[in-house]
Design a protein around this motif. Structure first.
Motif, PDB file in Angstrom:
ATOM      1  N   LEU A  86      43.592  27.734  42.663  1.00  0.00           N
ATOM      2  CA  LEU A  86      43.474  28.136  44.067  1.00  0.00           C
ATOM      3  C   LEU A  86      42.487  29.280  44.271  1.00  0.00           C
ATOM      4  O   LEU A  86      41.733  29.300  45.247  1.00  0.00           O
ATOM      5  N   LEU A  87      42.513  30.241  43.355  1.00  0.00           N
ATOM      6  CA  LEU A  87      41.754  31.473  43.557  1.00  0.00           C
ATOM      7  C   LEU A  87      40.620  31.674  42.567  1.00  0.00           C
ATOM      8  O   LEU A  87      39.896  32.664  42.658  1.00  0.00           O
ATOM      9  N   GLY A  88      40.479  30.746  41.618  1.00  0.00           N
ATOM     10  CA  GLY A  88      39.499  30.932  40.555  1.00  0.00           C
ATOM     11  C   GLY A  88      38.075  31.150  41.039  1.00  0.00           C
ATOM     12  O   GLY A  88      37.406  32.117  40.671  1.00  0.00           O
ATOM     13  N   ALA A  89      37.597  30.251  41.899  1.00  0.00           N
ATOM     14  CA  ALA A  89      36.217  30.345  42.385  1.00  0.00           C
ATOM     15  C   ALA A  89      35.956  31.634  43.168  1.00  0.00           C
ATOM     16  O   ALA A  89      34.959  32.330  42.908  1.00  0.00           O
ATOM     17  N   PRO A  90      36.814  32.007  44.125  1.00  0.00           N
ATOM     18  CA  PRO A  90      36.588  33.274  44.829  1.00  0.00           C
ATOM     19  C   PRO A  90      36.624  34.488  43.905  1.00  0.00           C
ATOM     20  O   PRO A  90      35.845  35.433  44.084  1.00  0.00           O
ATOM     21  N   ILE A  91      37.526  34.470  42.919  1.00  0.00           N
ATOM     22  CA  ILE A  91      37.606  35.599  41.983  1.00  0.00           C
ATOM     23  C   ILE A  91      36.317  35.713  41.176  1.00  0.00           C
ATOM     24  O   ILE A  91      35.773  36.809  40.988  1.00  0.00           O
ATOM     25  N   LEU A  92      35.818  34.564  40.699  1.00  0.00           N
ATOM     26  CA  LEU A  92      34.578  34.577  39.919  1.00  0.00           C
ATOM     27  C   LEU A  92      33.420  35.133  40.740  1.00  0.00           C
ATOM     28  O   LEU A  92      32.627  35.945  40.254  1.00  0.00           O
TER      29      LEU A  92
END
Length: 426
Positions: free
Chosen positions: A318-324
């Motif tokens: 869910l949050l991987g791309a925004p965190i990266l």
């Protein structure tokens, strides 16, 4: 005194009272998680402070190369020490042996790097190796504290190591833009933590007397050699595919892969927070022939690792791309497609390492070695075609196959070992 009996009886030794299992697990989790996050933030800062992914690729290369020889430095002595139910060796003997194995690993690391890596990368690789070697010396103190059920000391030490290493890296790398100078400063930081914090806490339980006989050195090196060769094979199964990616696609590709993989490491590390404080109890149950207690604990750990994996997987999806993108920038969110296979690989690898330590606790030398060797053979068999077909994802697919094969072999070995112990007790 075994760790389970020690805690149950609430024995106060040298004015120090043991903590409960829950408190020990909590302290270990907080300390380890803090250390994990700060180590990950270092990989973020390598990208943020430097321009591009080249410095990140060089740092990742150092991590990968040292990772091949880390099992020699560790020599699986931490797990062996905390499962030393009969107190065969003193803290000083374990510490001296760790100095010896650290030295052997650094020599091997230098030779391998000299033969396979660019000459310009050698200082970074060796300084990173020295940094990790110093941390492993502190682990000897931590194993002593874990045997006496005082993992709050360990948690605080891990917090200090992580926070201070991050602070030093941030300041020194920003000022010097040199990984060599930065790693040198980080080495001095670890020495200071060992001298001013860890040494005094461990001394409450046992005085540190440096030295070990040649006979005992030979005995321990030979006795633990199957574990070490197995760990070496397991580490190589993880590191060699990354090196192949480096040679095939360049340091930027490895830097991207390592940057995306950094947050996924929380799965494997999170699993270790569950089982690592319990390794001594596995050894105690096995030594006492308590099959029911051992299997009950085994089931709880298995369920715990699965839950950690599921929760982390959902959050990262869910949050991987925004965190990266938030931490690394540079358009790295376009590589978020790497996350799913990485998550699966991390979960299977976490269970493999649990079985690794479990077999050490029950002293199954052969099963540990054969399981790890099968993992390496599987990795070497699929590495080249997987990476050439799937690129960076090929590294993750290789890890999934290798870890699954190794875990299956170790699971069978554990069952056979448990049956043999039960028959001997009967």
């Amino acid at each position: 005194m075994r760790s389970a009996d020690f805690e149950k009886e609430g024995i106060v030794e040298n004015g120090v009272k043991p903590l409960s299992v829950k408190k020990n697990v909590a302290w270990n989790t907080v300390g380890s998680l803090t250390n994990l996050v700060t180590q990950w933030l270092i990989t973020v800062l390598v990208v943020r402070i430097a321009s591009g992914f080249d410095a990140a690729g060089l740092y990742s290369l150092a991590v990968s190369v040292y990772g091949i020889f880390a099992p020699i430095a560790q020599y699986r002595m931490y797990t062996y020490q905390i499962s030393d139910t009969d107190h065969e060796n003193t803290v000083g003997e374990y510490f001296t042996l760790r100095i010896i194995t650290d030295g052997i690993a650094l020599v091997g690391c230098f030779g391998y790097a000299l033969a396979t890596c660019p000459l310009a990368s050698l200082p970074t690789i060796m300084l990173y190796g020295l940094y990790k070697a110093l941390i492993l010396l502190l682990d000897v103190f931590h194993a002593c504290e874990q045997r006496h059920c005082r993992m709050d000391y360990i948690g605080i030490s891990l917090i200090l190591q992580g926070v201070l290493s991050l602070a030093v890296f941030s300041c020194v790398f920003a000022l010097s833009n040199s990984l060599e100078i930065t790693l040198s400063a980080m080495c001095l930081t670890i020495v200071a933590i060992g001298v001013f914090y860890d040494f005094g806490r461990s001394e409450k339980f046992e005085k540190l007397k440096i030295g070990i006989t040649l006979a005992k050195t030979r005995y321990l090196l030979l006795r633990c050699l199957p574990f070490v060769l197995g760990a070496l094979a397991c580490a190589a199964a993880a590191s060699i595919p990354r090196q192949f990616l480096f040679s095939e696609a360049g340091e930027a590709a490895l830097g991207i892969y390592s940057s995306v993989a950094a947050p996924v490491a929380v799965i494997q590390n999170g699993a270790s927070y569950i089982y690592y404080p319990l390794i001594g109890y596995f050894a105690d149950y096995f030594a006492a022939g308590d099959r029911r207690g051992l299997l009950k604990l085994f089931g709880r750990v298995t369920i715990g690792i699965a839950l950690v994996g599921v929760v982390c997987a959902v959050l990262l999806e869910l949050l991987g791309a925004p965190i990266l993108e938030l931490f690394f920038g540079n358009g790295i969110s376009q590589y978020a497609y790497l996350l799913t296979p990485m998550i699966v690989a991390a979960l299977v690898s976490a269970y493999l390492w649990f079985l690794n330590d479990l077999l050490i606790a029950v002293r199954d030398f052969r099963g540990n070695f054969l399981g790890n060797l099968s993992s390496l053979i599987a990795a070497l068999a699929v590495m080249v075609p997987f990476i050439r077909v799937w690129g960076m994802n090929g590294v993750s697919f290789t890890a999934i196959v290798a870890s699954a094969v190794g875990a299956l072999c170790m699971g069978v070995s554990f069952v056979l070992r448990l049956r043999g112990k039960t028959r001997s007790c009967d």
